[in-house]
Write a protein that holds these residues in place. Structure first.
Motif, PDB file in Angstrom:
ATOM      1  N   ASN A 194     -12.909  39.612 105.615  1.00  0.00           N
ATOM      2  CA  ASN A 194     -12.029  40.701 105.668  1.00  0.00           C
ATOM      3  C   ASN A 194     -10.782  40.207 106.594  1.00  0.00           C
ATOM      4  OD1 ASN A 194     -10.698  43.193 105.113  1.00  0.00           O
ATOM      5  ND2 ASN A 194     -11.865  44.076 106.737  1.00  0.00           N
ATOM      6  N   TRP A 195      -9.726  39.850 105.732  1.00  0.00           N
ATOM      7  CA  TRP A 195      -8.567  39.137 106.421  1.00  0.00           C
ATOM      8  C   TRP A 195      -7.330  39.952 105.840  1.00  0.00           C
ATOM      9  CZ3 TRP A 195      -9.335  35.203 109.983  1.00  0.00           C
ATOM     10  CH2 TRP A 195     -10.437  34.484 109.632  1.00  0.00           C
ATOM     11  N   HIS A 196      -6.199  39.713 106.777  1.00  0.00           N
ATOM     12  CA  HIS A 196      -4.857  39.974 106.082  1.00  0.00           C
ATOM     13  C   HIS A 196      -4.460  38.454 105.516  1.00  0.00           C
ATOM     14  CE1 HIS A 196      -0.968  41.237 105.894  1.00  0.00           C
ATOM     15  NE2 HIS A 196      -0.421  40.403 106.552  1.00  0.00           N
ATOM     16  N   SER A 197      -3.880  38.570 104.282  1.00  0.00           N
ATOM     17  CA  SER A 197      -3.624  37.496 103.620  1.00  0.00           C
ATOM     18  C   SER A 197      -4.779  36.744 103.286  1.00  0.00           C
ATOM     19  CB  SER A 197      -2.679  36.396 104.426  1.00  0.00           C
ATOM     20  OG  SER A 197      -1.465  37.126 104.716  1.00  0.00           O
ATOM     21  N   ALA A 198      -5.847  37.151 102.789  1.00  0.00           N
ATOM     22  CA  ALA A 198      -7.310  36.240 102.811  1.00  0.00           C
ATOM     23  C   ALA A 198      -7.221  35.396 101.558  1.00  0.00           C
ATOM     24  CB  ALA A 198      -8.398  37.579 102.340  1.00  0.00           C
ATOM     25  N   PRO A 199      -7.959  34.190 101.524  1.00  0.00           N
ATOM     26  CA  PRO A 199      -7.904  33.299 100.583  1.00  0.00           C
ATOM     27  C   PRO A 199      -8.765  33.950  99.456  1.00  0.00           C
ATOM     28  CG  PRO A 199      -9.403  32.850 102.171  1.00  0.00           C
ATOM     29  CD  PRO A 199      -8.573  33.944 102.790  1.00  0.00           C
ATOM     30  N   PRO A 200      -8.594  33.280  98.109  1.00  0.00           N
ATOM     31  CA  PRO A 200      -9.304  33.720  97.128  1.00  0.00           C
ATOM     32  C   PRO A 200     -10.737  33.869  97.301  1.00  0.00           C
ATOM     33  CG  PRO A 200      -8.322  31.721  96.613  1.00  0.00           C
ATOM     34  CD  PRO A 200      -7.724  32.026  98.038  1.00  0.00           C
ATOM     35  N   GLN A 201     -11.325  34.665  96.708  1.00  0.00           N
ATOM     36  CA  GLN A 201     -12.739  34.623  96.633  1.00  0.00           C
ATOM     37  C   GLN A 201     -13.262  33.920  95.380  1.00  0.00           C
ATOM     38  OE1 GLN A 201     -14.786  37.359  98.270  1.00  0.00           O
ATOM     39  NE2 GLN A 201     -16.543  36.199  97.570  1.00  0.00           N
ATOM     40  N   GLY A 202     -14.330  32.711  95.841  1.00  0.00           N
ATOM     41  CA  GLY A 202     -15.072  31.977  94.903  1.00  0.00           C
ATOM     42  C   GLY A 202     -14.457  30.833  94.495  1.00  0.00           C
ATOM     43  N   HIS A 203     -13.042  30.483  94.789  1.00  0.00           N
ATOM     44  CA  HIS A 203     -12.267  29.355  94.096  1.00  0.00           C
ATOM     45  C   HIS A 203     -11.275  28.836  95.180  1.00  0.00           C
ATOM     46  CE1 HIS A 203      -8.718  31.187  92.692  1.00  0.00           C
ATOM     47  NE2 HIS A 203      -9.433  32.140  92.576  1.00  0.00           N
ATOM     48  N   PRO A 204     -10.966  27.734  95.390  1.00  0.00           N
ATOM     49  CA  PRO A 204     -10.314  27.249  96.729  1.00  0.00           C
ATOM     50  C   PRO A 204      -8.727  27.288  96.380  1.00  0.00           C
ATOM     51  CG  PRO A 204     -11.076  25.279  95.402  1.00  0.00           C
ATOM     52  CD  PRO A 204     -11.581  26.450  94.779  1.00  0.00           C
ATOM     53  N   GLU A 205      -8.069  27.653  97.224  1.00  0.00           N
ATOM     54  CA  GLU A 205      -6.782  27.478  97.357  1.00  0.00           C
ATOM     55  C   GLU A 205      -6.208  26.265  98.287  1.00  0.00           C
ATOM     56  OE1 GLU A 205      -3.737  31.219  98.161  1.00  0.00           O
ATOM     57  OE2 GLU A 205      -4.718  30.432 100.255  1.00  0.00           O
ATOM     58  N   PHE A 206      -5.195  25.649  97.658  1.00  0.00           N
ATOM     59  CA  PHE A 206      -4.813  24.289  98.436  1.00  0.00           C
ATOM     60  C   PHE A 206      -3.676  24.492  99.181  1.00  0.00           C
ATOM     61  CE2 PHE A 206      -7.976  22.899  95.138  1.00  0.00           C
ATOM     62  CZ  PHE A 206      -8.769  22.164  95.720  1.00  0.00           C
TER      63      PHE A 206
END
Lengths: 229, 168
Positions: free
Chosen positions: A183-195
């Motif tokens: 649970n983040w502010h500006s969380a990275p995507p769920q299940g797939h990477p963001e580079f």
């Protein structure tokens, strides 16, 4: 190879030497795992290309006569730090701050100070579990096929972070950071990477099963993408 | 990369080192890691060894040191040397051992306190003279013999316990 037979043994007694021979025979019947020799030879290759541990920079000792100033400065910094903790209470932590702190560790070389080394993933996970760090880790498929190098754990805002390192074929090391926080502010995507890119480093970030993963390595996005295939 | 010297060294000693590590470690994983770590240290520092004839002692000594470093056994097992009267040895009867397999012998060895287990295992591996065991463990040769004696005593007691449990 020399043998004990070449040397008189004052402790061998009648009947005992026969038992000793039996014990030796049984002990020597234990065989190492079939892949141990290959792992030793492979580990040497990895060791030759593993980056040397980079010491964490030491703070300079305060100069004489500057004690009061240094103490005042320290108090101000401590106050600001406390404020930074108190103000966002009740708010979600910032993933950007977390990733920025990981970047600081990468730049300082702190990530190379591994606490436990093994080329096998199960012992690394066992070590992490024993040190109360995230151990139920979903390793990307490509990374899972790589030999491990080692692991360490540290805390970020009171939460344990696991770091597991893998050796690429070219000798470079990639680092997987796992924190049990989704649970983040500006969380990275769920299940797939963001580079994202930080100098020569590329970082892939994603969330999975209530945890947040960051995979970091030297190279471009394509190099890191291979580790998800 | 091909390094025949390193490969031949691995070929020659890795099985014996692994068996020694097995007797010290808690499981196969740890034994493998200790063996692997020993050769990694050799790859980095082996060139510092001035006497090539001491390679074997160096390898076993390094593995033992790595084990002790990891477990900090030195602090937990203070050195206890035997009195002269302790050299009187019981005989291990062959019938105590004949029905056991390698894993059982290993299990018995693992129950012996580490200061006695290491020299006793090296003794039973039959690749080392007393002098070489002394060099590998960095203890005097008299201490090696004392510890082997005490280790055999403990091993016999363990075998007798098992026999008693099977045939009360």
């Amino acid at each position: 190879m020399s043998s004990l037979n070449s040397q008189p043994d004052p402790h061998f007694r009648e009947g005992e030497s026969e038992a000793d021979a039996l014990i030796s025979e049984k002990l020597r019947s234990l065989v190492p795992p079939a892949d141990l020799k290959a792992r030793i030879l492979a580990a040497r290759k990895t060791a030759e290309t593993t980056p040397q541990s980079v010491p964490v920079p030491h703070f300079r000792a305060p100069r004489r006569g500057r004690g009061p100033w240094a103490m005042t400065l320290a108090a101000v910094i401590l106050g600001l730090a406390l404020l930074a903790w108190i103000v966002p209470l009740g708010m979600r932590p910032s993933f950007i701050t977390y990733k920025s702190d990981l970047t600081d560790q990468i730049v300082s070389g702190e990530i190379t100070h591994l606490e436990f080394t093994s080329s096998q993933i199960p012992p690394l996970k066992e070590w992490l579990a024993a040190h109360h760090a995230p151990a139920d880790i979903c390793i990307p498929a490509g990374a899972e096929r790589l030999p491990g190098v080692g692991c360490r754990t540290f805390t970020w805002k009171g939460k344990a972070v696991s770091q597991v390192c893998f050796a690429l074929e070219d000798g470079k090391i990639v680092h997987l950071f796992v924190i049990g926080q989704g649970n983040w502010h500006s969380a990275p995507p769920q299940g797939h990477p963001e580079f994202t890119h930080h100098g020569e480093w590329t970082m892939a970030s994603w969330r999975e099963a209530g945890a947040t993963y960051v995979l970091a390595g030297i190279g471009d996005q394509a190099d890191l993408e291979k580790l998800f295939l | 990369m091909s390094d025949p010297d390193f490969e031949s060294l691995v070929e020659r000693f890795y099985e014996s080192l692994y068996r020694f590590a097995l007797s010290l470690a808690r499981n196969e994983h740890e034994a493998c890691d200790l063996t692997q770590q020993t050769f990694t240290i050799w790859a980095n520092k082996g060139h510092q060894l001035r006497e090539p004839s001491k390679v074997k002692s160096w390898l076993f000594s390094t593995l033992h040191r790595e084990f002790l470093g990891g477990k900090r056994h030195a602090a937990r097992f203070p050195q206890q040397e035997l009195e002269a009267s302790d050299h009187e040895l019981p005989i291990i009867e062959p019938n105590l051992v004949s029905g056991l397999d390698g894993q059982a012998v290993l299990a018995a060895l693992r129950e012996i306190e580490e200061p006695y287990r290491a020299p006793l295992t090296l003794f039973y591996l039959r690749d080392h003279s007393y002098q070489e065991i002394a060099e590998a463990l960095n203890i005097p040769i008299g201490t090696v013999m004392s510890r082997i004696s005490r280790g055999k005593q403990a091993l016999r007691a363990r075998f007798l316990d098992w026999k008693g449990a099977i045939h009360p």
